[in-house]
Write a protein that holds these residues in place. Structure first.
Motif, PDB file in Angstrom:
ATOM      1  N   LEU A 192       0.810  -1.214   0.000  1.00  0.00           N
ATOM      2  CA  LEU A 192       0.000   0.000   0.000  1.00  0.00           C
ATOM      3  C   LEU A 192       0.851   1.275   0.000  1.00  0.00           C
ATOM      4  N   ASP A 193       2.045   1.206   0.584  1.00  0.00           N
ATOM      5  CA  ASP A 193       2.907   2.402   0.571  1.00  0.00           C
ATOM      6  C   ASP A 193       3.608   2.554  -0.776  1.00  0.00           C
ATOM      7  N   ASN A 194       3.836   1.405  -1.429  1.00  0.00           N
ATOM      8  CA  ASN A 194       4.631   1.464  -2.657  1.00  0.00           C
ATOM      9  C   ASN A 194       4.078   0.480  -3.695  1.00  0.00           C
ATOM     10  N   PRO A 195       2.817   0.715  -4.129  1.00  0.00           N
ATOM     11  CA  PRO A 195       2.206  -0.242  -5.054  1.00  0.00           C
ATOM     12  C   PRO A 195       2.963  -0.305  -6.376  1.00  0.00           C
ATOM     13  N   GLN A 196       3.224  -1.535  -6.833  1.00  0.00           N
ATOM     14  CA  GLN A 196       3.987  -1.712  -8.068  1.00  0.00           C
ATOM     15  C   GLN A 196       3.076  -1.748  -9.286  1.00  0.00           C
ATOM     16  N   GLU A 197       1.895  -2.310  -9.109  1.00  0.00           N
ATOM     17  CA  GLU A 197       0.989  -2.490 -10.249  1.00  0.00           C
ATOM     18  C   GLU A 197       0.152  -1.226 -10.480  1.00  0.00           C
ATOM     19  N   PRO A 198      -0.008  -0.829 -11.739  1.00  0.00           N
ATOM     20  CA  PRO A 198      -0.856   0.338 -12.022  1.00  0.00           C
ATOM     21  C   PRO A 198      -2.275   0.157 -11.465  1.00  0.00           C
ATOM     22  N   TYR A 199      -2.763  -1.098 -11.475  1.00  0.00           N
ATOM     23  CA  TYR A 199      -4.107  -1.359 -10.961  1.00  0.00           C
ATOM     24  C   TYR A 199      -4.190  -1.034  -9.465  1.00  0.00           C
ATOM     25  N   THR A 200      -3.163  -1.473  -8.707  1.00  0.00           N
ATOM     26  CA  THR A 200      -3.145  -1.178  -7.264  1.00  0.00           C
ATOM     27  C   THR A 200      -3.032   0.330  -7.058  1.00  0.00           C
ATOM     28  N   GLN A 201      -2.204   0.963  -7.880  1.00  0.00           N
ATOM     29  CA  GLN A 201      -2.058   2.424  -7.762  1.00  0.00           C
ATOM     30  C   GLN A 201      -3.399   3.110  -7.998  1.00  0.00           C
ATOM     31  N   ALA A 202      -4.143   2.603  -8.993  1.00  0.00           N
ATOM     32  CA  ALA A 202      -5.453   3.195  -9.295  1.00  0.00           C
ATOM     33  C   ALA A 202      -6.427   2.973  -8.137  1.00  0.00           C
ATOM     34  N   LEU A 203      -6.383   1.764  -7.559  1.00  0.00           N
ATOM     35  CA  LEU A 203      -7.248   1.478  -6.399  1.00  0.00           C
ATOM     36  C   LEU A 203      -6.920   2.432  -5.254  1.00  0.00           C
ATOM     37  N   MET A 204      -5.614   2.660  -5.059  1.00  0.00           N
ATOM     38  CA  MET A 204      -5.179   3.528  -3.970  1.00  0.00           C
ATOM     39  C   MET A 204      -5.654   4.958  -4.195  1.00  0.00           C
ATOM     40  N   SER A 205      -5.526   5.426  -5.431  1.00  0.00           N
ATOM     41  CA  SER A 205      -5.888   6.828  -5.647  1.00  0.00           C
ATOM     42  C   SER A 205      -7.407   7.009  -5.650  1.00  0.00           C
ATOM     43  N   ALA A 206      -8.140   5.911  -5.892  1.00  0.00           N
ATOM     44  CA  ALA A 206      -9.598   6.003  -5.836  1.00  0.00           C
ATOM     45  C   ALA A 206     -10.111   5.864  -4.413  1.00  0.00           C
ATOM     46  N   ALA A 207      -9.209   5.440  -3.484  1.00  0.00           N
ATOM     47  CA  ALA A 207      -9.650   5.179  -2.100  1.00  0.00           C
ATOM     48  C   ALA A 207     -10.055   6.482  -1.427  1.00  0.00           C
ATOM     49  N   MET A 208     -10.975   6.341  -0.481  1.00  0.00           N
ATOM     50  CA  MET A 208     -11.435   7.497   0.295  1.00  0.00           C
ATOM     51  C   MET A 208     -10.297   7.997   1.169  1.00  0.00           C
ATOM     52  N   PRO A 209     -10.342   9.288   1.578  1.00  0.00           N
ATOM     53  CA  PRO A 209      -9.362   9.740   2.562  1.00  0.00           C
ATOM     54  C   PRO A 209      -9.510   8.955   3.865  1.00  0.00           C
ATOM     55  N   PRO A 210      -8.417   8.891   4.663  1.00  0.00           N
ATOM     56  CA  PRO A 210      -8.476   8.054   5.864  1.00  0.00           C
ATOM     57  C   PRO A 210      -9.641   8.416   6.775  1.00  0.00           C
ATOM     58  N   ILE A 211     -10.243   7.363   7.341  1.00  0.00           N
ATOM     59  CA  ILE A 211     -11.326   7.548   8.312  1.00  0.00           C
ATOM     60  C   ILE A 211     -10.679   7.674   9.681  1.00  0.00           C
ATOM     61  N   PRO A 212     -11.104   8.641  10.497  1.00  0.00           N
ATOM     62  CA  PRO A 212     -10.543   8.681  11.857  1.00  0.00           C
ATOM     63  C   PRO A 212     -10.820   7.350  12.543  1.00  0.00           C
ATOM     64  N   TYR A 213      -9.814   6.783  13.133  1.00  0.00           N
ATOM     65  CA  TYR A 213      -9.969   5.434  13.692  1.00  0.00           C
ATOM     66  C   TYR A 213      -9.572   5.472  15.146  1.00  0.00           C
ATOM     67  N   SER A 214     -10.411   6.130  15.941  1.00  0.00           N
ATOM     68  CA  SER A 214     -10.055   6.329  17.343  1.00  0.00           C
ATOM     69  C   SER A 214     -10.599   5.216  18.214  1.00  0.00           C
ATOM     70  N   PRO A 215      -9.779   4.726  19.138  1.00  0.00           N
ATOM     71  CA  PRO A 215     -10.309   3.723  20.076  1.00  0.00           C
ATOM     72  C   PRO A 215     -11.466   4.291  20.888  1.00  0.00           C
ATOM     73  N   ASP A 216     -11.594   5.632  20.903  1.00  0.00           N
ATOM     74  CA  ASP A 216     -12.677   6.244  21.683  1.00  0.00           C
ATOM     75  C   ASP A 216     -13.975   6.316  20.896  1.00  0.00           C
ATOM     76  N   ALA A 217     -13.917   5.930  19.594  1.00  0.00           N
ATOM     77  CA  ALA A 217     -15.132   6.020  18.782  1.00  0.00           C
ATOM     78  C   ALA A 217     -16.253   5.219  19.444  1.00  0.00           C
ATOM     79  N   ALA A 218     -17.462   5.761  19.373  1.00  0.00           N
ATOM     80  CA  ALA A 218     -18.583   5.107  20.064  1.00  0.00           C
ATOM     81  C   ALA A 218     -18.865   3.743  19.478  1.00  0.00           C
TER      82      ALA A 218
END
Ligand SMILES: Nc1ncnc2c1ncn2[C@@H]1O[C@H](COP(=O)(O)OP(=O)(O)OP(=O)(O)O)[C@@H](O)[C@H]1O
Length: 280
Positions: A237-263
């Motif tokens: 995920l940090d260094n995708p080699q395949e153009p397909y993986t790169q495309a999946l990564m760039s289409a991904a949503m921005p990170p979701i806050p992932y707090s242990p305090d989330a309800a």
């Protein structure tokens, strides 16, 4: 010894017009005990079919599947039913996967009855109650029915049903895709905790790269029935080699806050997830 050893697996379906749909096209995959391997890829890339083939919920056309050293495709129906308890699945749509006419007790008890090796009624009830507690549901839920539960609670029941036979391998087929974000976080934390406490091996199917990045130690990227890239999650995920993986990564949503305090919806374990955060 790998817990999963899949070689050159193939599966073709007939489409609505009778055309051939190659869902899984020569997949090989090896998974070590205790690993969490993410399977990612766009819709229709064959992820769910691969998960179902591995557990022989669908029959492969060709290839080999060895689980716990056992040649799964060679098992008779009777042998498979006995081994089913070791290899379980959690489905994406909890409500659709739970029989609405049954009580929670009956739903979670069913795999024990099918396996025929879990003692009498009283022993089965003890197991069901203990497993429900493990997923954050008290004994008050035993006689309720799926329609009276929230989505998160329904998925906890789906997880309890998968765990009640003490499996060593669980395929998680988009287990949180249909849930609200905060509930998603608490279910994922619980799954991470259960993986550690029970020493489980997970195959985690998802089209959500963000979640796989946080949850899985290794990832395989599927495209049109094939694995096009695989490796440690951080590397892929940090260094995708395949153009397909790169495309999946760039289409991904921005990170979701992932707090242990989330309800959470029922119980929050506060257990951090393995893996690492993904910054697309
Ligand atoms: N029972 C079936 N009958 C006919 N075609 C099927 C069947 N199951 C899957 N397919 C087809 O096989 C291909 C792979 O489907 P699959 O559900 O495995 O993909 P997926 O990556 O899990 O997609 P999604 O993320 O949308 O669940 C698709 O073209 C799908 O339409």
């Amino acid at each position: 010894m790998p817990i999963i050893e899949v070689k050159d697996l193939r599966k073709t379906f007939r489409g609505p017009q009778g055309q051939e749909v190659v869902a899984v096209d020569g997949v090989s995959l090896s998974v070590e005990p205790g690993e969490c391997v993410g399977i990612i890829g766009e819709s229709g890339s064959g992820k769910s079919t691969l998960g179902r083939l591995i557990l022989r919920l669908n029959e492969a056309d060709s290839g080999s599947i060895v689980l716990d050293g056992e040649d799964v495709r060679a098992l008779t129906r009777r042998q498979l039913r006995k081994r089913r308890r070791d290899w379980q699945i959690v489905f994406q749509e909890p409500f659709a996967s739970l029989n609405p006419r049954l009580t929670i007790r009956q739903i979670v008890e069913e795999p024990l009855i099918v396996a025929r090796t879990y003692g009498g009624r009283a022993e089965r009830l003890r197991r069901v109650t203990r497993t429900l507690e493990e997923v954050g549901l008290s004994a008050d839920f035993l006689e309720r029915r799926p329609a009276n539960l929230s989505g998160g609670q329904q998925q906890r029941v789906g997880i309890a049903r998968a765990l009640v036979t003490d499996p060593d391998l669980v395929v998680l087929d988009e287990p949180t895709a249909s849930l609200d974000l905060t509930i998603r976080a608490s279910i994922l934390r619980m799954l991470a905790e259960l993986q550690v406490s029970r020493g489980l091996t997970y195959v985690f199917i998802s089209h959500d790269i963000e979640t796989v990045g946080r949850f899985c130690s290794r990832v395989a990227v599927m495209r049109r029935g094939r694995i096009v890239e695989t490796g440690a999650t951080s590397e892929v995920l940090d260094n995708p080699q395949e153009p397909y993986t790169q495309a999946l990564m760039s289409a991904a949503m921005p990170p979701i806050p992932y707090s242990p305090d989330a309800a959470g919806d029922v119980s929050d374990t506060g257990v951090p997830c393995p893996g690492k955060a993904v910054t697309p």
